[in-house]
Design a protein around this motif. Structure first.
Motif, short mmCIF file in Angstrom:
data_model
loop_
_atom_site.label_atom_id
_atom_site.label_comp_id
_atom_site.label_asym_id
_atom_site.label_seq_id
_atom_site.Cartn_x
_atom_site.Cartn_y
_atom_site.Cartn_z
N ARG A 1 -1.87 7.99 2.95
CA ARG A 1 -1.88 6.64 3.78
C ARG A 1 -3.31 5.96 3.52
O ARG A 1 -3.22 4.72 3.28
CB ARG A 1 -1.18 6.56 5.10
N GLU A 2 -4.27 6.94 3.89
CA GLU A 2 -5.73 6.16 3.81
C GLU A 2 -6.04 5.89 2.56
O GLU A 2 -6.65 4.86 2.11
CB GLU A 2 -6.63 7.43 4.41
N ASN B 1 -1.57 -0.49 8.55
CA ASN B 1 -2.25 -0.47 7.35
C ASN B 1 -2.59 -1.96 7.07
O ASN B 1 -3.66 -2.07 6.59
CB ASN B 1 -1.45 0.43 6.43
N PRO C 1 0.62 -1.36 -0.08
CA PRO C 1 -0.05 -0.02 -0.04
C PRO C 1 0.80 1.27 0.05
O PRO C 1 1.89 1.32 0.59
CB PRO C 1 -0.78 -0.17 1.34
N ILE D 1 -4.62 2.57 1.63
CA ILE D 1 -5.23 1.44 2.39
C ILE D 1 -6.50 1.04 1.57
O ILE D 1 -6.80 -0.15 1.18
CB ILE D 1 -5.47 1.94 3.74
N GLU D 2 -7.20 2.00 1.09
CA GLU D 2 -8.44 1.79 0.40
C GLU D 2 -8.29 1.10 -0.99
O GLU D 2 -8.86 0.29 -1.57
CB GLU D 2 -9.19 3.11 0.37
N SER E 1 1.84 4.62 1.33
CA SER E 1 1.58 5.12 2.51
C SER E 1 2.29 6.84 2.69
O SER E 1 1.93 7.31 3.78
CB SER E 1 2.64 4.45 3.65
N THR F 1 5.02 -5.05 4.05
CA THR F 1 5.08 -4.10 5.30
C THR F 1 5.86 -2.96 5.42
O THR F 1 5.56 -2.18 6.01
CB THR F 1 4.93 -5.00 6.57
N ARG G 1 -5.43 -3.27 8.56
CA ARG G 1 -6.56 -2.61 8.23
C ARG G 1 -7.12 -3.48 6.90
O ARG G 1 -8.34 -3.59 6.51
CB ARG G 1 -6.63 -1.31 8.45
N ILE G 2 -5.87 -3.49 6.10
CA ILE G 2 -6.43 -4.06 4.95
C ILE G 2 -6.79 -5.60 4.84
O ILE G 2 -8.00 -5.84 4.32
CB ILE G 2 -5.29 -4.18 4.02
N THR H 1 -5.69 -0.64 -1.86
CA THR H 1 -5.23 -1.99 -1.57
C THR H 1 -6.20 -3.00 -1.19
O THR H 1 -6.26 -3.95 -1.78
CB THR H 1 -3.79 -1.95 -0.66
#
Length: 317
Positions: free
Chosen positions: A276-277, A308, A240, A280-281, A242, A302, A311-312, A283
């Motif tokens: 970063r948000e 993150n 993701p 996440i969305e 970041s 990572t 959350r994914i 990915t």
């Protein structure tokens, strides 16, 4: 259990991730802190990277770049053993050509075998950041395929010392890297696939891809691999975004394209938090589509930070 056994036994898409060894001066708790939040997703295996010594350059009085410091992330063997012992999760240490002689490689493989670590990812290693060229150890391997052949020979009980009789065969399952948008040094995709097939023919049992941000690139890569006779599992690797800087950094370093939609949204991000948000969305949507397509596993890069990734995974698994 080997990675191929994990894949064969799985009822659905597996979850796995990759960690960086801590820098000198940091302790093993750094690694455990990154792993602990991801345990709820039952990772099938955890990769531990290895990077050769890094030369840091500075400008001399003449204007020429001169080597200043050697930096290395030590401890891959110890970290892999500690993770496998603490969590009872299979670990996949990276074994590289760069900086190692054949004897060094054999010693490392013997250590892994003694420790019950039977999965490896065999890679050549990075080119020098200044020259752009890869320089192997004069007594080592210039290409990943040569490293694979050495591992396979040990699996057949053949060591570098030809005087050893009745050597115990190792039992390594070998993975290699694949590049959906081709390796930076490959002249074209056909040439890149030729070398990838050579690694599989030499004994590689599965492929983990370089990061990508457009799933069409992965699906096209798998199709191309199958056409040239590569039949082993191909595991997609995701990272993701970041920070905003990734918009220019990732294409330059990893030779990947960012989709127009992703770039458009990154441009309007006000800061790294919003980037970063977005990462996440983006990915999450990638991983959901890949999982629905029935990929064998999704492997997350990572870079030592797992909040993150958690959350994914929570949204996908």
């Amino acid at each position: 259990m080997t990675i191929t056994e994990h894949i064969s036994n799985a009822q659905s898409t597996l979850f796995s991730f990759e960690l960086l060894p801590p820098l000198k001066g940091e302790n093993l708790q750094t690694i455990f802190n990154a792993i602990d939040p991801l345990l709820e997703f039952a990772p099938a295996y955890i990769n531990v990277t290895y990077h050769r010594e890094e030369v840091v350059y500075h400008k001399g009085k003449s204007g020429a770049f001169l080597p200043k410091v050697l930096r290395r992330r030590p401890g891959t063997v110890g970290i892999a053993a500690a993770i496998q012992h603490r969590y009872n999760i299979d670990v996949v240490p990276h074994v590289i050509c760069g900086g190692f002689s054949k004897e060094d490689t054999e010693d490392a493989l013997i250590d892994f075998d003694f420790l019950g670590i039977n999965n490896l990812l065999a890679v050549r290693g990075d080119a020098d950041k200044i020259t752009g060229r890869f320089e192997p150890n004069p007594a080592g391997h210039p290409h990943a395929v040569d490293l694979i052949k050495q591992i396979v020979r040990m699996n057949n009980g053949h060591y570098n010392d030809e005087n050893i009789e009745s050597a115990t065969p190792t039992k390594f399952c070998i993975g290699v890297a694949g590049y959906p948008e081709k390796h930076t040094e490959a002249p074209n995709m056909a040439n890149d696939l030729m070398y990838l097939k050579a690694k599989v023919d030499a004994g590689a049992e599965y492929i983990v891809t370089q990061l990508f941000f457009d799933n069409k690139k992965y699906f096209s890569f798998v199709e191309s691999c199958r056409k040239v006779g590569i039949t082993v599992p191909i595991i997609p690797g995701l990272k993701p975004i970041s920070v905003k800087e990734h918009m220019s950094l990732l294409p330059r370093v990893f030779n990947v394209d960012l989709p127009e939609d992703l770039v458009r949204e990154l441009v309007i991000c006000n800061d790294n938090k919003s980037a970063r948000e977005l990462g996440i969305e983006w990915t999450i949507q990638q991983a959901k589509e890949l999982k629905q397509a029935g990929v064998p596993s999704i492997h997350f890069y990572t870079m030592g930070k797992s909040d993150n990734i958690a959350r994914i995974a929570r949204a996908v698994y």
